[in-house]
Enzyme design. Structure first.
Site: not given
Length: 253
Positions: A148, A161
């Site tokens: 990501s 995250y």
């Protein structure tokens, strides 16, 4: 677009029940790749597989929990029995659970670590012998990890995250030093804002609203956009490794 060099390959795709994983499975199957669909939701996997088969592709449903080693071991056995060795592995399983760190949501932290980091490692461990053997036989072998943009761009309340994705990006870079000399390619993909089910996992109303605002303001990539990138990457000549790919909606800085 046609990716003719993909025909005849065998892919293992985690997170294949929806989003990037499902889109990647569909596109690869349309190019003549046998796809093993790994995810937890049997009903969704059956739907994805049925669509692939109806369009002339070949798909194997393998209900798998990447957070459980025994489940991954069983999945690898099923893939090997049905298809033999895999030469293309896509780690698309992931979970995004943003919350302020001072809330101490250790259950969420553990779930993200188990899925985004340990889950990817379990799959890599299970199918590394396949990739190495395929490359030794002179065939193209690919490991694709979907990380990501959060791996290196910080966002408030996404600390854990982002840390899991940073770990996956660093793992990919390190694995290239081990796999590259054996002709196994490793590609790390870092998407920006993408319209998947990840946003639906957020139980913080304020953060969910902020994310909705970003979608409205910036637009978003789709699972199909990421699938297209994966197909392009893995269809390059075997001596060419697109190692690090950052892909964003045009309006996202």
């Amino acid at each position: 677009m046609s990716y003719e060099t993909l025909a005849g390959r065998t892919a293992v795709i985690t997170g294949a029940a929806s989003g990037m994983g499902a889109a990647t499975a569909g596109l690869l199957a349309a190019q003549g790749v046998r796809v093993a669909l790994l995810a937890r939701r049997a009903e969704r996997l059956e739907e994805v597989a049925a669509k692939i088969v109806s369009e002339g592709g070949e798909a194997l449903v393998v209900v798998t929990d990447v957070t459980d080693q025994a489940s991954v071991d069983t999945a690898a056995e099923r893939v090997h029995t049905a298809y033999g060795r895999a030469d293309l592995v896509v780690n698309a399983a992931g979970v995004m659970l943003p919350n302020p760190v001072d809330e101490g949501r250790t259950d969420e932290w553990q779930r993200m670590l188990d899925t985004n980091v340990s889950g990817a490692l379990r799959i890599i461990r299970a199918f590394t012998p396949d990739l190495v053997a395929a490359a030794a036989d002179g065939r193209t072998a690919d490991l694709v990890n979907i990380s990501s943009i959060g791996a290196h761009v910080t966002f408030p309340h996404y600390a854990v995250y982002g840390a899991t994705k940073a770990a996956l990006s660093h793992l990919s870079a390190s694995l290239r030093t081990e796999f590259g000399p054996r002709d196994v390619r490793v590609t790390n993909i870092e998407p920006g804002l993408t319209d998947t089910e990840l946003a639906g996992h957020i139980d913080n109303a304020e953060l969910s609203s902020q994310l909705d605002g970003m979608f409205d303001a910036l637009g978003a990539l789709s699972g199909d956009d990421i699938a297209d990138l994966i197909a392009y990457t893995t269809s390059r000549p075997r001596h060419v490794n697109l190692r690090q790919l950052i892909v964003l909606p045009t309006r996202q800085a």
